[in-house]
Design a protein around this motif. Structure first.
Motif, PDB file in Angstrom:
ATOM      1  N   GLY A   5       0.825  -1.207   0.000  1.00  0.00           N
ATOM      2  CA  GLY A   5       0.000   0.000   0.000  1.00  0.00           C
ATOM      3  C   GLY A   5       0.859   1.256   0.000  1.00  0.00           C
ATOM      4  N   PHE A   6       1.944   1.206   0.769  1.00  0.00           N
ATOM      5  CA  PHE A   6       2.862   2.353   0.823  1.00  0.00           C
ATOM      6  C   PHE A   6       3.447   2.637  -0.562  1.00  0.00           C
ATOM      7  CE2 PHE A   6       7.119   4.193   1.505  1.00  0.00           C
ATOM      8  CZ  PHE A   6       6.779   5.328   2.240  1.00  0.00           C
ATOM      9  N   GLN A 267      22.912   3.407  -1.502  1.00  0.00           N
ATOM     10  CA  GLN A 267      23.853   3.676  -0.411  1.00  0.00           C
ATOM     11  C   GLN A 267      25.124   4.353  -0.917  1.00  0.00           C
ATOM     12  OE1 GLN A 267      23.961  -0.314   1.186  1.00  0.00           O
ATOM     13  NE2 GLN A 267      22.323   0.107   2.665  1.00  0.00           N
ATOM     14  N   LEU A 268      25.501   4.059  -2.147  1.00  0.00           N
ATOM     15  CA  LEU A 268      26.683   4.694  -2.750  1.00  0.00           C
ATOM     16  C   LEU A 268      26.394   6.132  -3.174  1.00  0.00           C
ATOM     17  CD1 LEU A 268      27.861   1.715  -4.982  1.00  0.00           C
ATOM     18  CD2 LEU A 268      29.249   2.792  -3.182  1.00  0.00           C
ATOM     19  N   ARG A 301      11.564   2.522   4.085  1.00  0.00           N
ATOM     20  CA  ARG A 301      10.608   3.505   3.564  1.00  0.00           C
ATOM     21  C   ARG A 301      11.338   4.748   3.067  1.00  0.00           C
ATOM     22  NH1 ARG A 301       4.759   1.816   5.427  1.00  0.00           N
ATOM     23  NH2 ARG A 301       5.331  -0.380   5.405  1.00  0.00           N
ATOM     24  N   ASP A 302      12.397   5.155   3.776  1.00  0.00           N
ATOM     25  CA  ASP A 302      13.183   6.301   3.307  1.00  0.00           C
ATOM     26  C   ASP A 302      13.779   6.028   1.932  1.00  0.00           C
ATOM     27  OD1 ASP A 302      12.666   7.873   5.464  1.00  0.00           O
ATOM     28  OD2 ASP A 302      14.630   7.626   6.422  1.00  0.00           O
ATOM     29  N   ARG A 309      11.453   9.971  -5.517  1.00  0.00           N
ATOM     30  CA  ARG A 309      11.959  11.310  -5.838  1.00  0.00           C
ATOM     31  C   ARG A 309      12.887  11.237  -7.053  1.00  0.00           C
ATOM     32  NH1 ARG A 309      15.886  12.457  -2.321  1.00  0.00           N
ATOM     33  NH2 ARG A 309      14.450  12.265  -0.575  1.00  0.00           N
ATOM     34  N   ASN A 310      13.780  10.229  -7.061  1.00  0.00           N
ATOM     35  CA  ASN A 310      14.700  10.079  -8.195  1.00  0.00           C
ATOM     36  C   ASN A 310      13.953   9.911  -9.517  1.00  0.00           C
ATOM     37  OD1 ASN A 310      16.774  10.158  -6.343  1.00  0.00           O
ATOM     38  ND2 ASN A 310      17.311   7.986  -6.508  1.00  0.00           N
TER      39      ASN A 310
END
Ligand code: HPA
Ligand code: ZN
Length: 326
Positions: A5-6, A267-268, A301-302, A309-310
């Motif tokens: 759902g998220f 992460q990079l 979630r972040d 956003r990307n």
């Protein structure tokens, strides 16, 4: 809220989608019937059973064969509308779709038939679904640069409706350098440029896409991770990578979805996005790519918000167009 759902609720864009790769087997039979095209398959089940690939070329052989049922403006319109309905249901607000005109003009289907059908569906999707889209013309890299130039010339009357050019098909043996001149010509016409690089090809092909084609995005880019200096450069340049996890699994670019590098890319500091590539062939549309990948590699979630956003910052939407979607 549950993970699915998220994800479905996040406004997002799809930046790597071959419209011919959204041809579902059911549609393949429907178009074959109405166009009187013979298929080498007896049933939908037989088609799906043939979708077991061990590399990119295995897939391309069957993908080009499937495209033979696409003949009329209506076919291209219906194909694209079906895609827009699917991706709208996944919470996509925008899609930048590739098409392969040479796959069709080679068979005698005029460029205009293809483009007019797709553009009509794009207008309808915006009006009926609120999904905006942009069209990217891909050159087939197994064909010559002269052929690519002829295709770019076909597109001239449509340049106000085509945002950019891309480079797809068989990567190894057909490096970006083969298309340096036609990409320069595309840029001179004000088009954006992208290229598939580092899906099966080596890091050197990613360097060529950056240095010789001057790309605005890299499609896939997985193998850039083998070169630390290249990875650092992509981070520093804020280069968007249009990554396609279920495609990578189906084409054996990764052995296991849990081993997919998407989380490591984030992460990079790489500007990675998640996309479906050829959803009818690889087992899932945009939402399924996000959900299955998030589960397999444990995206937070972040990180999911970063991916969403990307997908907009890497798009060819203007800032105002992005603001209107969020
Ligand atoms: N790679 C290269 N060419 C393609 C692809 C892909 O993933 N999908 C459709 N044409
Ligand atoms: Zn692709």
């Amino acid at each position: 809220q549950d993970l699915e759902g998220f994800i479905l609720g996040l406004p997002k864009a799809e930046l790597h989608l071959h419209i011919e790769g959204s041809l579902e087997p059911e549609q393949m039979f429907e178009f074959a019937r109405r166009n009187g095209v013979a298929l080498p398959f007896a049933s939908v089940e037989e088609v799906r059973a043939a979708y077991a690939f061990s590399n990119l070329q295995d897939f391309l052989d069957i993908y080009y064969q499937g495209a033979r049922v696409l003949l009329t403006r209506q076919d291209f319109h219906d194909l694209a509308m079906a895609y827009f309905r699917r991706v709208a249901a996944d919470g996509a607000r925008h899609a930048e779709i590739f098409f392969d005109p040479q796959t069709h003009t080679e068979r005698g289907v005029p460029f205009d038939v293809v483009a007019d059908g797709l553009l009509a569906a794009m207008d309808q999707a915006q009006a009926e679904l609120g999904v905006t889209s942009k069209l990217i013309l891909c050159f087939l890299r197994h064909l010559s640069e002269d052929d690519a130039f002829a295709t770019l010339n076909h597109a001239d009357p449509y340049l106000d409706r085509i945002v950019g050019v891309g480079l797809d098909s068989s990567e190894v043996g057909h490096p970006p350098s083969k298309f340096e001149k036609v990409f320069a010509a595309a840029r001179a016409r004000g088009l954006k440029v992208v290229a598939h690089a580092g899906e099966e090809g080596p890091p050197a092909y990613v360097y060529e896409a950056l240095d010789l084609l001057e790309v605005d995005r890299i499609d896939h880019g997985n193998r850039a991770l083998e070169d630390a200096a290249l990875t650092q450069r992509l981070v520093l340049e804020g280069m968007t990578l249009t990554v396609c996890p279920l495609s990578n699994l189906k084409l054996c670019v990764v052995d296991d979805l849990a081993a997919h590098p998407i989380r490591r890319m984030l992460q990079l500091g790489l500007r990675a996005t998640v996309n479906s590539d050829d959803p009818a062939y690889f087992g899932g549309y945009l939402g399924q790519n996000w959900v299955e990948t998030a589960k397999a590699v444990g995206l937070t979630r972040d990180e999911l918000v970063t991916l969403a956003r990307n997908s907009f910052t890497g798009s060819f939407l203007t800032d105002d167009e992005i603001a209107a979607h969020l």
